[in-house]
Every structure is written in structure tokens, then in C-alpha cells.
Design an enzyme around this catalytic site. Structure first.
Site, mmCIF file in Angstrom:
data_model
loop_
_atom_site.group_PDB
_atom_site.id
_atom_site.type_symbol
_atom_site.label_atom_id
_atom_site.label_comp_id
_atom_site.label_asym_id
_atom_site.label_seq_id
_atom_site.Cartn_x
_atom_site.Cartn_y
_atom_site.Cartn_z
ATOM 1 N N GLU A 119 -1.988 5.308 -4.514
ATOM 2 C CA GLU A 119 -2.863 4.479 -3.688
ATOM 3 C C GLU A 119 -3.733 3.568 -4.556
ATOM 4 O O GLU A 119 -4.302 4.000 -5.552
ATOM 5 C CB GLU A 119 -3.760 5.381 -2.838
ATOM 6 C CG GLU A 119 -4.682 4.619 -1.902
ATOM 7 C CD GLU A 119 -5.622 5.527 -1.126
ATOM 8 O OE1 GLU A 119 -6.169 5.073 -0.104
ATOM 9 O OE2 GLU A 119 -5.832 6.684 -1.546
ATOM 10 N N LYS A 196 -2.998 1.747 5.991
ATOM 11 C CA LYS A 196 -3.583 3.087 6.126
ATOM 12 C C LYS A 196 -4.069 3.298 7.560
ATOM 13 O O LYS A 196 -4.914 2.558 8.057
ATOM 14 C CB LYS A 196 -4.725 3.221 5.130
ATOM 15 C CG LYS A 196 -5.262 4.624 4.923
ATOM 16 C CD LYS A 196 -6.181 4.638 3.721
ATOM 17 C CE LYS A 196 -6.688 6.022 3.383
ATOM 18 N NZ LYS A 196 -7.453 6.029 2.116
ATOM 19 N N CYS A 233 -2.604 8.283 1.875
ATOM 20 C CA CYS A 233 -3.707 9.188 1.529
ATOM 21 C C CYS A 233 -4.188 10.059 2.684
ATOM 22 O O CYS A 233 -3.534 11.004 3.075
ATOM 23 C CB CYS A 233 -4.851 8.396 0.904
ATOM 24 S SG CYS A 233 -6.003 9.448 -0.028
#
Length: 385
Positions: A119, A196, A233
Site C-alpha cells: 500500500e 480502498k 489494507c
């Protein structure tokens, strides 16, 4: 953790156990033992010279009569930043580019077909600071930014697909910032991007100061080497996030991350592996390494003293398989390349064996979720009074 960082769980097990006892503990913790993949001597030499590790494993499937094996080599790359966070932005980014090129070169020597980076790989994970400059200067166009141009050349050179998680500046729409993964084809062009879906508001992880939740859904990229999604994540903490990528056809789900030992390490080896089992797909957890110190102290409203770093990013990247097995991890402290040769036929074979997709009752949960999303929802509780 004070002092010298603990290196690796698997090494500790091997030091403390041996023989059948070690085999049984490993089987219970990690599933069936995966065969080691032979790493070419050129890649070993490159890793030794540049100070990173390279490991390889093989995840097989049963031989079928009508389908040929669908073998794909996945490379998970983890790394620390190269220069201190006080250096000029352009110098920090260039130094990381040069390091990543070394790691991708090694992955290419190992025959990698798909490479995924961690990330926000182009920068320090500065979102703890809540400062805008200089950190927002790392943001760039997903389609034409410097990291995309840099990786396009390597993707074409090595005939590999590259997943590049960056801080995106959406130049086509209000110059808004997003946490984005760019997908570059093995021919060197941009296929698309994913963003995300879930943004943390936990301790120092104050990321909603910079970007908000994706509006792109759960795109799956159908490439020359298989179909995959990218669960960035914090999304790994949400089982339905993994599920939607799988429902959209992902055979591999990457989880590029940046997370620290004091927050999430006991969860790390569980979540991606659970997702692989529940969704009949391969999952790839990738985490950066090192401790990144920033010029100014910050606090996060949690009662802790002001500090200049997140804590230790513990690496430990690994691949989990549909059958519940998984590779050993990369180091907690070193840059590294993890090569896993997977046979994508395992996805359907395990799906047929366990039947989770067949028995998952989407209709039931669709109705339940629809009701639960309503402001006046009343939980279905039967009370004994």
C-alpha cells in the site's frame, strides 16, 4: 517492541521444535506443507548483493482430465522506505523507485507473472501526521503519474502484470485524493484501477483526513494470468469486502497493506487466510517493513504521549490458498520478494469439495442486510423475561 525486532515466526518454531513435532505444529498452524520453489541462482545473488530476501513456494491442484493446469507465479513485494522522511519528496520517491526496480528484477528472474506492491509504496505512510504538505505532494495521476510510467516500462519489459498501490490525485475530477491501486498489463498499458473501500479511524491511522471511501465498488481485473481483485489494507477486516471480489470472479485477491505490530499483528495471519478459505480463492497479504519517523510529533486522541512514528511495520507477507494451506511469511524486518506458483484450478476444486458458494444463501442475507441498513431496523432478538 523495544530493542531488536523479532525476525520471523517460522524461524522461531524451527529453533524450538524439530522432527515430527515441528511437522505437526506446522500442519495445524499452516495446513499442508507447500513444496519450496527453486529460486534461480541469479535471483539469489541479486538478493544477497542488494540486502533483501527472496523465497518461493508451490501451491498445487489435483490433475484433471479435461482442464490443463493453470499455473501462475505471483510475486508479493515488501520494502522499507529508503531515505529519511525529511529529504525532498522527489529524492525520497526516486530512491524508492530504484529499490523497487531491484526487487521487481529479482521477481522477473523467478518467472513472476503478477507482481503486487505494498500500500502507498511510493512514499512514507505519513497519514498519521494529519499534515498536508509535503505528504500530499506524493499524490499523482493513476493513469499518467511518474510511478505508473516507471512501472509500465518494467511490466512490458518482463511480460508481467503489476499492481501498483499509490496515493492518487484524480486529475479528471476535482483533483481529489484517493488511496488507489493501479493495474498495469503485461503489455505495459493501464487496465484500470481499484480504490480502498474501508478507511480506518483507529489510533494513529487517521486516513480519512486525506481520502474517503471508494465509489468504484469491487472491480475484478481479467488479465493474461487470471482474474484478481485488490482489497486494500483495512478492507481485510470486513469479510463482505473479500466476498464481493470473489463473487465478481476473483481467483486471487491481493491485500496490499501498511500496518504495525502494536495494532494488528495477531490478526494478520488469520484474516487473509480465512478469506481464502471462505471464498475459494488465493489471497496475498503484503505489508511494508521498518519504522518511519516524521519531523513533527503527533497525537491521536488516545491518551498516549506525543510521538514521531507509527511503530514497527512488521512485513510478514504471505500467500494463502483455497484449501487452507499458506506459505511461510517473509521477514518482519527485511525487504523481500515472495514468489508463489499457484494452480488456479485449485479454486474450483475446493469450491466443489466444500460447497461454500453453493450453500452461502445470498438471498437470505440480501434480505437481512437490506433490513439492517434501514434507520429503523430492530434486531431479531428473542428475550426471556
Amino acid at each position: 517492541m523495544a530493542g531488536v525486532e523479532f525476525e520471523n515466526v517460522e524461524e522461531a518454531l524451527e529453533k524450538g521444535l524439530s522432527g515430527r513435532e515441528l511437522d505437526e505444529v506446522t500442519r495445524i498452524l499452516y495446513g499442508k506443507k507447500l513444496e519450496k520453489l527453486e529460486i534461480p541462482l541469479a535471483a539469489v545473488a541479486a538478493a544477497e548483493k542488494a540486502g533483501f530476501e527472496v523465497k518461493g513456494y508451490i501451491a498445487t491442484a489435483q490433475r484433471e482430465q479435461l482442464r490443463a493446469p493453470r499455473k501462475v507465479r505471483i510475486a508479493a513485494i515488501q520494502n522499507a522506505i529508503v531515505l529519511p522522511t525529511t529529504y525532498p519528496v522527489a529524492e525520497q520517491r526516486h530512491a524508492i523507485f530504484m529499490r523497487i526496480e531491484q526487487l521487481i528484477d529479482a521477481a522477473a528472474l523467478c518467472g513472476a507473472n503478477i507482481v503486487c506492491l505494498q500500500e502507498a509504496w511510493t512514499m512514507p505512510f505519513a497519514f498519521c501526521t494529519r499534515e498536508r504538505l509535503p505528504w500530499t505532494e506524493f499524490a499523482e495521476s493513476a493513469e499518467t503519474g511518474p510511478s505508473t510510467q516507471f512501472l509500465q516500462k518494467l511490466a512490458g519489459k518482463y511480460n508481467m502484470v503489476i499492481v501498483s498501490p499509490i496515493l492518487e490525485r484524480d486529475e479528471a475530477k476535482d483533483e481529489v485524493i484517493w488511496n488507489t491501486a493501479v493495474v498495469i498489463s503485461n503489455k505495459g498499458h493501464v487496465i484500470g484501477k481499484s480504490r480502498k473501500n474501508h478507511i480506518p479511524r483507529v489510533g494513529d491511522f487517521n486516513e480519512s483526513t486525506y481520502y474517503m471511501e471508494s465509489q468504484l465498488g469491487h472491480p475484478v481485473f481479467d488479465t493474461a494470468f487470471g482474474k484478481f481483485g485488490i482489497n486494500i489494507c483495512y478492507g481485510r477486516h470486513h469479510p463482505q469486502n473479500w466476498m464481493m471480489y470473489a463473487l465478481n470472479g476473483a481467483e486471487i485477491i491481493f491485500n496490499p497493506s501498511a500496518t504495525v505490530g502494536g495494532l494488528s499483528e495477531p490478526l494478520w495471519g488469520i484474516e487473509a487466510r480465512n478469506a481464502a478459505i471462505a471464498n475459494h480463492c488465493f489471497t496475498v497479504g503484503i505489508n511494508r517493513v521498518g519504522t518511519e519517523a516524521f519531523p513533527n510529533e503527533f497525537t491521536s486522541g488516545n491518551g498516549l504521549p506525543a510521538h514521531k512514528d507509527f511503530g514497527h511495520f512488521y512485513g510478514s507477507s504471505y500467500v494463502a490458498c483455497p484449501d487452507g494451506s499458506r506459505t511461510p511469511s517473509l521477514s518482519r524486518t527485511k525487504d523481500g520478494v515472495l514468489i508463489t506458483e499457484v494452480d488456479l484450478n485449485q479454486c474450483r476444486q475446493v469450491k466443489d469439495h466444500w460447497g461454500f458458494r453453493m450453500t452461502q444463501r445470498l438471498d437470505l442475507y440480501a434480505r437481512s442486510f437490506t433490513e439492517a441498513a434501514k434507520p429503523d431496523y430492530k434486531p431479531q432478538i428473542i428475550r426471556d423475561f
